[in-house]
Design an enzyme around this catalytic site. Structure first.
Site, PDB file in Angstrom:
ATOM      1  N   TRP A 261      44.393  53.616  36.939  1.00  0.00           N
ATOM      2  CA  TRP A 261      43.083  53.098  36.551  1.00  0.00           C
ATOM      3  C   TRP A 261      42.315  52.648  37.788  1.00  0.00           C
ATOM      4  CZ3 TRP A 261      40.047  51.901  32.265  1.00  0.00           C
ATOM      5  CH2 TRP A 261      39.080  50.907  32.431  1.00  0.00           C
TER       6      TRP A 261
ATOM      7  N   ASN B 298      38.323  51.048  39.157  1.00  0.00           N
ATOM      8  CA  ASN B 298      37.112  50.383  38.696  1.00  0.00           C
ATOM      9  C   ASN B 298      36.192  50.172  39.898  1.00  0.00           C
ATOM     10  OD1 ASN B 298      35.410  49.254  36.856  1.00  0.00           O
ATOM     11  ND2 ASN B 298      36.584  47.401  36.512  1.00  0.00           N
ATOM     12  N   ASP B 299      35.684  48.978  40.101  1.00  0.00           N
ATOM     13  CA  ASP B 299      34.656  48.701  41.103  1.00  0.00           C
ATOM     14  C   ASP B 299      35.021  49.202  42.506  1.00  0.00           C
ATOM     15  OD1 ASP B 299      33.967  47.265  38.907  1.00  0.00           O
ATOM     16  OD2 ASP B 299      33.777  45.338  39.905  1.00  0.00           O
TER      17      ASP B 299
ATOM     18  N   GLN C 152      38.984  48.722  43.010  1.00  0.00           N
ATOM     19  CA  GLN C 152      39.842  48.081  42.026  1.00  0.00           C
ATOM     20  C   GLN C 152      40.797  49.133  41.456  1.00  0.00           C
ATOM     21  OE1 GLN C 152      39.090  44.293  40.538  1.00  0.00           O
ATOM     22  NE2 GLN C 152      39.433  44.775  42.679  1.00  0.00           N
TER      23      GLN C 152
ATOM     24  N   TRP D 138      43.121  49.063  32.088  1.00  0.00           N
ATOM     25  CA  TRP D 138      43.021  47.901  32.974  1.00  0.00           C
ATOM     26  C   TRP D 138      44.328  47.113  32.973  1.00  0.00           C
ATOM     27  CZ3 TRP D 138      43.441  42.688  33.383  1.00  0.00           C
ATOM     28  CH2 TRP D 138      42.707  42.044  34.390  1.00  0.00           C
TER      29      TRP D 138
ATOM     30  N   PHE E 168      40.817  40.823  42.798  1.00  0.00           N
ATOM     31  CA  PHE E 168      39.564  41.254  42.182  1.00  0.00           C
ATOM     32  C   PHE E 168      38.580  41.761  43.248  1.00  0.00           C
ATOM     33  CE2 PHE E 168      39.119  39.314  37.649  1.00  0.00           C
ATOM     34  CZ  PHE E 168      40.301  39.921  37.280  1.00  0.00           C
ATOM     35  N   SER E 169      37.361  42.036  42.839  1.00  0.00           N
ATOM     36  CA  SER E 169      36.374  42.685  43.704  1.00  0.00           C
ATOM     37  C   SER E 169      35.976  41.832  44.906  1.00  0.00           C
ATOM     38  CB  SER E 169      35.113  43.038  42.906  1.00  0.00           C
ATOM     39  OG  SER E 169      35.379  44.097  42.017  1.00  0.00           O
TER      40      SER E 169
ATOM     41  N   ASP F 140      33.537  38.046  43.382  1.00  0.00           N
ATOM     42  CA  ASP F 140      32.883  39.229  43.949  1.00  0.00           C
ATOM     43  C   ASP F 140      32.126  38.937  45.249  1.00  0.00           C
ATOM     44  OD1 ASP F 140      33.795  40.212  41.523  1.00  0.00           O
ATOM     45  OD2 ASP F 140      31.843  40.063  40.557  1.00  0.00           O
TER      46      ASP F 140
ATOM     47  N   GLU G  29      27.466  39.212  38.162  1.00  0.00           N
ATOM     48  CA  GLU G  29      28.628  39.666  38.913  1.00  0.00           C
ATOM     49  C   GLU G  29      28.239  40.731  39.937  1.00  0.00           C
ATOM     50  OE1 GLU G  29      31.344  41.076  35.965  1.00  0.00           O
ATOM     51  OE2 GLU G  29      30.088  42.765  35.370  1.00  0.00           O
TER      52      GLU G  29
END
Length: 296
Positions: free
Chosen positions: A36, A38-39, A55, A63, A95-96, A170, A221
């Site tokens: 998976w 993501n960002d 991510q 996720w 996290f981001s 973030d 965010e």
């Protein structure tokens, strides 16, 4: 041994080619071989290569505990997947965030022969979240001296603790040359906060933006702050995602143009459009903006 190395290289090349022959595999946009993603995080250029961090949860197609994946490219079209850069630890998931090339070695992590690449990211503690407290998102840093292949997390993490906000994440960091300091813009609930640092380790709050401005139908965010030149004047562009709250529902992105003096962002207008999950910012602001150089 030489023939074995050549054979392995050819095998990897064939495997990569087969990956891109998969019917639903993007041909230009990067995607990992599995898992998976993501960002996108920490987009930097270092020694003739573009570095993309993102991510990543390698153990499933849904996720899960977030890692940072890593890929490199020389042309932004063909990508080589390096592997996992940052793993979850006792302080939480990764996290981001963002990454910077610390050319002047402001952090002290670098060596004479090696420029440090520094990642700044949110540490998300799932146990704290489950317990219902508001102290489970804090900011940490890690550094690499070999172009992102190996990373060392800073022993003094977290370098910036939440002031008691449930959503505090973030971090986007860039160098502000006029005052010789790093600027961090951070999502903080329904606003963004600005922090500054001389060394990427110690951060001081500068200001806030957005309490009475923009859309507030969801959590803010993944902010960003860049500048472009228009008719000889420097214009600052602040973008911030919102989830939910888009005019079409779901996630969206809003933007503000204004001035930034190293301490505070002042918007030219308090009314800004909200775009539905697309980077319409570039089209609205015109094509003359340029990315802020994330280098010290």
């Amino acid at each position: 041994m030489i023939w074995l190395a050549i054979l392995l290289s050819c095998f990897k090349s064939v495997q990569a080619q087969k990956t891109y022959e998969e019917p639903f595999r993007p041909q230009i946009h990067f995607s990992p071989k599995s898992g998976w993603m993501n960002d996108p995080n920490g987009l930097v250029y270092l020694e003739r290569s573009y570095h993309l961090f993102y991510q990543y949860y390698p153990d499933s197609t849904v996720w899960g505990p977030m890692h940072w994946g890593h890929a490199v490219s020389t042309d932004l079209i063909h990508w080589k997947e390096i592997g996992i850069a940052l793993y979850p630890d006792s302080l939480g998931y990764i996290f981001s965030g963002s990454a910077v090339v610390d050319i002047d070695n402001t952090s002290g992590f670098g060596k004479k022969e090696s420029t440090s690449l520094v990642a700044i990211y949110t540490q998300h503690d799932p146990l704290g979240e489950k317990a219902g407290n508001n102290h489970f998102q804090n900011q940490g840093i890690a550094y690499s001296l070999d172009k992102g292949n190996h990373w060392t997390k800073y022993s003094g993490n977290p370098v910036l603790r939440t002031p008691g906000l449930k959503d505090f994440r973030d971090p986007k960091v860039s160098w502000y040359p006029e005052q010789k300091k790093w600027i961090m813009i951070l999502a903080a609930g329904d606003r963004v906060m600005f922090y500054s640092s001389k060394n990427l380790k110690t951060w001081e709050k500068e200001s806030e933006f957005g309490v009475t401005t923009g859309a507030h139908g969801g959590v803010w965010e993944c902010p960003d702050l860049i500048h472009y030149d228009m008719d000889g004047k420097k214009i600052w562009l602040l973008t911030v995602n919102i989830n939910p709250g888009s005019v079409q529902g779901g996630s969206g992105i809003q933007y503000f143009t204004g001035e930034f003096d190293g301490h505070e962002f002042i918007s030219f207008d308090t009314i800004t459009p909200l775009c539905g999950y697309s980077l319409c910012t570039a089209h609205r602001a015109g094509q003359r903006f340029q990315n802020n150089n994330n280098s010290g």
